[in-house]
Design an enzyme around this catalytic site. Sequence first.
Site, PDB file in Angstrom:
ATOM      1  N   ARG A 118       0.833  -1.198   0.000  1.00  0.00           N
ATOM      2  CA  ARG A 118       0.000   0.000   0.000  1.00  0.00           C
ATOM      3  C   ARG A 118       0.871   1.253   0.000  1.00  0.00           C
ATOM      4  O   ARG A 118       2.044   1.210   0.367  1.00  0.00           O
ATOM      5  CB  ARG A 118      -0.907   0.023   1.233  1.00  0.00           C
ATOM      6  CG  ARG A 118      -1.843  -1.171   1.343  1.00  0.00           C
ATOM      7  CD  ARG A 118      -2.640  -1.104   2.633  1.00  0.00           C
ATOM      8  NE  ARG A 118      -3.594  -2.209   2.768  1.00  0.00           N
ATOM      9  CZ  ARG A 118      -3.326  -3.353   3.393  1.00  0.00           C
ATOM     10  NH1 ARG A 118      -2.126  -3.555   3.930  1.00  0.00           N
ATOM     11  NH2 ARG A 118      -4.252  -4.295   3.485  1.00  0.00           N
ATOM     12  N   LYS A 135      -1.920  -2.551   7.942  1.00  0.00           N
ATOM     13  CA  LYS A 135      -3.014  -2.046   8.759  1.00  0.00           C
ATOM     14  C   LYS A 135      -3.018  -2.730  10.118  1.00  0.00           C
ATOM     15  O   LYS A 135      -2.686  -3.907  10.235  1.00  0.00           O
ATOM     16  CB  LYS A 135      -4.361  -2.281   8.055  1.00  0.00           C
ATOM     17  CG  LYS A 135      -4.557  -1.406   6.814  1.00  0.00           C
ATOM     18  CD  LYS A 135      -5.934  -1.625   6.217  1.00  0.00           C
ATOM     19  CE  LYS A 135      -6.187  -0.677   5.043  1.00  0.00           C
ATOM     20  NZ  LYS A 135      -7.515  -0.888   4.438  1.00  0.00           N
ATOM     21  N   HIS A 168      -2.990   2.550  -5.611  1.00  0.00           N
ATOM     22  CA  HIS A 168      -3.918   1.454  -5.335  1.00  0.00           C
ATOM     23  C   HIS A 168      -4.203   0.639  -6.593  1.00  0.00           C
ATOM     24  O   HIS A 168      -4.376  -0.585  -6.527  1.00  0.00           O
ATOM     25  CB  HIS A 168      -5.225   1.986  -4.759  1.00  0.00           C
ATOM     26  CG  HIS A 168      -6.162   0.888  -4.342  1.00  0.00           C
ATOM     27  ND1 HIS A 168      -5.929   0.103  -3.230  1.00  0.00           N
ATOM     28  CD2 HIS A 168      -7.309   0.419  -4.905  1.00  0.00           C
ATOM     29  CE1 HIS A 168      -6.901  -0.796  -3.123  1.00  0.00           C
ATOM     30  NE2 HIS A 168      -7.741  -0.620  -4.124  1.00  0.00           N
ATOM     31  N   ARG A 201      -1.433  -1.723  -6.924  1.00  0.00           N
ATOM     32  CA  ARG A 201      -1.619  -2.846  -5.993  1.00  0.00           C
ATOM     33  C   ARG A 201      -2.624  -3.834  -6.586  1.00  0.00           C
ATOM     34  O   ARG A 201      -2.434  -5.047  -6.527  1.00  0.00           O
ATOM     35  CB  ARG A 201      -2.111  -2.300  -4.654  1.00  0.00           C
ATOM     36  CG  ARG A 201      -2.477  -3.333  -3.598  1.00  0.00           C
ATOM     37  CD  ARG A 201      -2.778  -2.621  -2.287  1.00  0.00           C
ATOM     38  NE  ARG A 201      -3.504  -3.424  -1.330  1.00  0.00           N
ATOM     39  CZ  ARG A 201      -2.948  -4.279  -0.478  1.00  0.00           C
ATOM     40  NH1 ARG A 201      -1.629  -4.471  -0.490  1.00  0.00           N
ATOM     41  NH2 ARG A 201      -3.673  -4.967   0.391  1.00  0.00           N
ATOM     42  N   HIS A 221      -4.095  -9.220   3.497  1.00  0.00           N
ATOM     43  CA  HIS A 221      -5.523  -9.220   3.798  1.00  0.00           C
ATOM     44  C   HIS A 221      -5.811 -10.161   4.966  1.00  0.00           C
ATOM     45  O   HIS A 221      -5.162 -11.195   5.113  1.00  0.00           O
ATOM     46  CB  HIS A 221      -6.336  -9.684   2.584  1.00  0.00           C
ATOM     47  CG  HIS A 221      -6.440  -8.652   1.505  1.00  0.00           C
ATOM     48  ND1 HIS A 221      -6.735  -8.962   0.194  1.00  0.00           N
ATOM     49  CD2 HIS A 221      -6.297  -7.307   1.539  1.00  0.00           C
ATOM     50  CE1 HIS A 221      -6.763  -7.854  -0.525  1.00  0.00           C
ATOM     51  NE2 HIS A 221      -6.498  -6.833   0.271  1.00  0.00           N
ATOM     52  N   TYR A 268     -10.307  -9.169  -6.533  1.00  0.00           N
ATOM     53  CA  TYR A 268      -9.362  -9.098  -7.641  1.00  0.00           C
ATOM     54  C   TYR A 268      -9.555 -10.220  -8.655  1.00  0.00           C
ATOM     55  O   TYR A 268      -8.919 -10.217  -9.701  1.00  0.00           O
ATOM     56  CB  TYR A 268      -7.920  -9.167  -7.105  1.00  0.00           C
ATOM     57  CG  TYR A 268      -7.562  -8.051  -6.169  1.00  0.00           C
ATOM     58  CD1 TYR A 268      -7.343  -6.761  -6.638  1.00  0.00           C
ATOM     59  CD2 TYR A 268      -7.444  -8.276  -4.804  1.00  0.00           C
ATOM     60  CE1 TYR A 268      -7.019  -5.725  -5.771  1.00  0.00           C
ATOM     61  CE2 TYR A 268      -7.122  -7.246  -3.933  1.00  0.00           C
ATOM     62  CZ  TYR A 268      -6.911  -5.982  -4.426  1.00  0.00           C
ATOM     63  OH  TYR A 268      -6.600  -4.953  -3.571  1.00  0.00           O
TER      64      TYR A 268
END
Length: 300
Positions: free
Chosen positions: A151, A175, A245, A248, A271, A280
């Site tokens: 990211r 994150k 993004h 990514r 994730h 995706y």
Amino acid sequence: MVLMKTNKDAFRDYLELEKKYSAHTVNAYLSDISFFEAFNKECFGQEEIDGVNYGQIRSWIVSLVDEGVSNVSVNRKMASLKAFYKFLLKTKQIEVSPMLKHKALKTPKNVQIPFSEKELGDLMQGNDFSGSFEEVRDRLIVDLFYTTGMRRAELIHLMLYNVDLTSNMVKVLGKRNKERIIPLLPIVVDGLRVYLNERACIENVSDADYFFISKKGLKLSESFVYRLINSYFSRVSEKVKKSPHVLRHTFATHLLNNGADLNSVKELLGHSSLASTQVYTHNSLAELKKTYNDAHPRNK
């Protein structure tokens, strides 16, 4: 005199210390709650929002929509309220959440269109790691996004000690402060070495621990990195959205198109669930359909 913490203060501590959300996310949650507090006080005369009913929340939703707030933004605000009342349930401040039967507003599905392999090839073709410090750095940033799927915030906050050129690995802090290890391709490692040599010549580095810095020795801003990617891909792509993004997204799509399994891509992207990664797959399915139509004898 010891002041008691309000539920909102306790909620902030919960988000920061237990959920480990970023300062930006925490502030966004608390801002949404403050807006609802102000609305509830003005329309219903209540100072506290702990004991509201869903009708009051519904009135706020209607008010936001009437003001032209998008469904996406309304849903984000409702997510903040839902998290707040879930926290109050957990700490036994309330017995039933007023958000229990809430359903999110419908939003259009915005399909991210990745860059094609040809676009990436055209951009990188004949462009080796040479030139000025800024040219070397900018090319490396593009390459690192495309070959790691990290990211924008992860790249900006990448530290020197996170990059291991001995084992060709990079440690990324994602994150909720969740770490993951991403392998580096040999060609990217070459670029990293060239960049580090150029970086060592920069004088008066203020943000010395950060891997990527400006010519003035400062860490890069999010807006700078966005403009950089947009500028690079404007040379080879006519797509409306050209951002980190999308790169990514391109990383994930190209891996899936070339046979990578979903679980591996999930781990590389950082994730927490497969559901996040499955967004995706529509592009890889399109590629699979094209291959099938081109190859099956009955379609000749």
